[in-house]
Design an enzyme around this catalytic site. Structure first.
Site, PDB file in Angstrom:
ATOM      1  N   GLU A 227       0.856  -1.180   0.000  1.00 55.11           N
ATOM      2  CA  GLU A 227       0.000   0.000   0.000  1.00 55.11           C
ATOM      3  C   GLU A 227       0.893   1.231   0.000  1.00 55.11           C
ATOM      4  OE1 GLU A 227      -1.274   0.625   4.564  1.00 55.11           O
ATOM      5  OE2 GLU A 227      -1.740  -1.358   3.757  1.00 55.11           O
ATOM      6  N   LYS A 229       2.733   4.599   1.081  1.00 51.27           N
ATOM      7  CA  LYS A 229       3.214   5.243   2.321  1.00 51.27           C
ATOM      8  C   LYS A 229       2.961   6.738   2.176  1.00 51.27           C
ATOM      9  CE  LYS A 229       7.113   5.447   5.496  1.00 51.27           C
ATOM     10  NZ  LYS A 229       6.777   6.793   5.956  1.00 51.27           N
ATOM     11  N   ARG A 234       1.872   9.524  11.654  1.00 54.00           N
ATOM     12  CA  ARG A 234       1.225   8.297  12.112  1.00 54.00           C
ATOM     13  C   ARG A 234       0.362   8.597  13.327  1.00 54.00           C
ATOM     14  NH1 ARG A 234       3.479   2.984  12.363  1.00 54.00           N
ATOM     15  NH2 ARG A 234       1.831   1.509  12.903  1.00 54.00           N
ATOM     16  N   ARG A 254       2.134   8.504  17.312  1.00 50.79           N
ATOM     17  CA  ARG A 254       2.741   7.173  17.256  1.00 50.79           C
ATOM     18  C   ARG A 254       3.314   6.746  18.594  1.00 50.79           C
ATOM     19  NH1 ARG A 254       8.128   5.892  13.813  1.00 50.79           N
ATOM     20  NH2 ARG A 254       9.079   6.472  15.791  1.00 50.79           N
ATOM     21  N   GLU A 279      -2.868   7.337   8.973  1.00 49.06           N
ATOM     22  CA  GLU A 279      -2.026   8.506   8.708  1.00 49.06           C
ATOM     23  C   GLU A 279      -2.879   9.765   8.778  1.00 49.06           C
ATOM     24  OE1 GLU A 279       2.123   9.265   7.739  1.00 49.06           O
ATOM     25  OE2 GLU A 279       1.019   7.420   8.153  1.00 49.06           O
ATOM     26  N   LYS A 408       9.183  -0.717   4.893  1.00 48.61           N
ATOM     27  CA  LYS A 408       8.876   0.550   4.226  1.00 48.61           C
ATOM     28  C   LYS A 408       9.952   0.801   3.180  1.00 48.61           C
ATOM     29  CE  LYS A 408      11.067   3.166   7.994  1.00 48.61           C
ATOM     30  NZ  LYS A 408      10.875   4.214   9.025  1.00 48.61           N
TER      31      LYS A 408
END
Length: 547
Positions: A227, A229, A234, A254, A279, A408
């Site tokens: 998916e 980024k 976050r 986060r 996000e 990532k």
């Protein structure tokens, strides 16, 4: 306090992770409650003191020593706590040494007007190491090479069958001095339970693909989903019910800091019990805006109606941790994803949507999508994509950064060749090295000649060996000093070129160059390139127009 000070000093000089872990575990095993709990709070950054600030420390030492001598000493040492601890003129009185608990209670209870006198009394009673530890505690910057995660791992090591992740799972429902936590890990009490209807759940993190030696082999170990980024921050949105049935919603960063106060426009977006991981973005007319736009909403003390209208907050969800009242973090990602689709569809709001998955058959397909998000389905939002996320379909949601589950793969950064202009000593372990660098690009001067214009600062990205090389260059090529800052040789034929990597650019009225870099770091040292061949400010302007 002396025992805690000894722990901090030994941690600061110990480079080995496992040795640091043993030091903290032994401390927590040998020191009784509540002293060890206050130490844990200090090590994990859970303490803050409203009236105790670095300015107070400077004022106290300059009342007792020559201000010029203090300035010179601070410049040389590079660390406020260490400088003051060494220069403090008081004589230690061993019979009046305060405990760590006494100091923390005093910092919380003492009024702003009485605090200088009380702090002076403590500093007089402690030796050099104790003063250093006290001042580290006040400034909140331990810089001893021991993370909050490592401290929690040391607590878990007190028990025979307690994993660090189990400590993480109960952590955010606890408050210092953590007596119930220590009782649980030592088998003397029940597992602590949070009564918060919408608690924070520790975040699962991804490994950067560039940190994996053979990432193709690592990814071949399982079935992965991809998916986008997104270039936001976050967050975790949690909703639960009070005893009277009313819904409570909280928005967390986060790290577990509650941030709903800065984003009240999201308060009514959640009508279902559950917890979403996603996000935080700014959407205008259905399009994701850049991180530079999001920054206009971050760290605001006052949120005005105009700010809410001009910068509407949005959450793009990519994982579901709790569905209704069911904790589903142990389910595989593929199943959590399907339940997330259903959960988001039940929310009657345009403030939350689903993060789009990226279709790929081969790793070459994924690389092409990463390089050109617009042609791979990101559409108008392509400019806000900073890479792709890869998640194993069978992965549970595990706190921390477990290996081999999430990756990532960020887009390649921008780079610019800039000339080193100024350097300053770092802090903590780097207080003896010139590790903070200001660099510039060439631009036309007022009289037509080229001059260097500062475009950014960087203090990471280099190895320890490169740091020694840079520090040596600064010392050998200093041309002037401005307090703690050294100017270095920066001419067309004499100087040092650094290749700087950064994530993006934005217009800035605060910088002489007119631009500001996002996350600049030293990518490599260009020993092979003379300063006259470094990039010009026009190059950054062109990059800014492209982005």
């Amino acid at each position: 306090m002396n025992r805690f000070a000894d722990l901090l000093e030994r941690l600061a000089y110990e480079p080995r992770r496992n040795a640091k872990l043993r030091l903290m575990t032994d401390y927590f095993r040998e020191v009784p409650d509540p002293e060890r709990g206050w130490a844990l709070a200090a090590l994990t950054g859970a303490l803050s003191f409203r009236n105790a600030k670095p300015g107070l420390i400077r004022a106290l030492i300059m009342e007792r020593t020559d201000p010029v001598l203090f300035g010179l000493s601070y410049d040389y040492v590079g660390d406020l706590a260490e400088t003051v601890a060494l220069m403090w003129p008081g004589e230690t009185r061993a019979n009046s040494v305060p405990t760590l608990g006494d100091i923390i209670a005093g910092l919380h209870e003492t009024s702003k007007s009485d605090l200088p006198k009380r702090l002076s009394t403590w500093l007089d009673a402690l030796d050099e190491t104790g003063r250093w530890a006290l001042l580290k505690l006040i400034t909140g910057s331990m810089r001893i090479g021991a993370s909050a995660r490592l401290a929690k791992t040391a607590v878990a090591a007190l028990g025979e069958e307690i994993a660090p992740n189990e400590v993480e799972l109960v952590w955010h429902g606890l408050t210092p001095p953590y007596e119930s936590l220590f009782a649980w890990v030592e088998g003397l009490g029940p597992k602590p339970l949070s009564e918060d209807p919408a608690p924070f759940r520790p975040a699962m993190l991804a490994t950067a693909l560039e940190d994996v030696t053979d990432w193709a082999e690592a990814l071949s170990a399982g079935d992965f989903r991809a998916e986008w980024k997104w270039d936001g921050i976050r967050v975790q949105a949690a909703t639960g019910s009070n005893a009277d049935g009313t819904l409570v919603t909280r928005l967390y960063s986060r790290t577990g800091e509650e941030i709903f106060g800065a984003f009240p426009d999201l308060l009514h977006a959640f009508s279902e019990e559950g917890a979403i991981d996603g996000e935080l973005l700014i959407l205008r007319e259905g399009r994701v805006q850049s991180f530079n736009v999001l920054q206009q909403r971050l760290n605001r003390k006052a949120v005005t109606p105009k700010l809410l209208a001009d910068f509407p907050a949005h959450i793009r969800a990519y994982d579901l941790l709790v569905d209704g009242r069911e904790d589903i973090r142990d389910l595989p990602f593929s199943e959590r994803r399907q339940r997330l689709v259903n959960f988001v569809s039940r929310l009657d709001t345009d403030r939350v949507d689903l993060s789009q998955e990226v279709a790929f058959s081969t790793w070459d397909d994924l690389a092409a999508a990463r390089a050109d998000p617009a042609s791979a389905g990101a559409g108008d939002d392509a400019e806000a994509v900073e890479g792709v996320m890869l998640k194993r379909a069978d992965s549970a949601y595990v706190p921390g950064r477990p290996k081999g589950l999430w990756f990532k793969w960020k887009r390649d950064p921008f780079t610019v060749d800039a000339v080193l202009m100024y350097a300053q000593r770092g802090h903590g372990k780097r207080s003896s090295y010139y590790s903070d660098y200001t660099f510039g690009c060439w631009a036309p001067g007022e009289e037509g000649e080229d001059v260097l214009v500062p475009v950014g600062k960087a203090y990471f990205g280099f190895t320890d060996e490169e740091l020694l090389q840079l520090d040596r260059f600064v010392r050998k090529n200093t041309t002037d000093r401005f307090g703690p800052v050294r100017a270095v040789t920066a001419e067309a034929d004499h100087g040092l070129v650094l290749e700087i990597a950064f994530e993006g650019l934005q217009r800035s009225t605060r910088h002489k160059s007119g631009v500001a870099m996002r996350f600049p770091r030293v990518h490599r040292i260009r020993w092979d390139k003379p300063p006259r061949e470094a990039d010009r400010l026009d190059h950054l302007e062109a990059l800014l127009r492209e982005s």
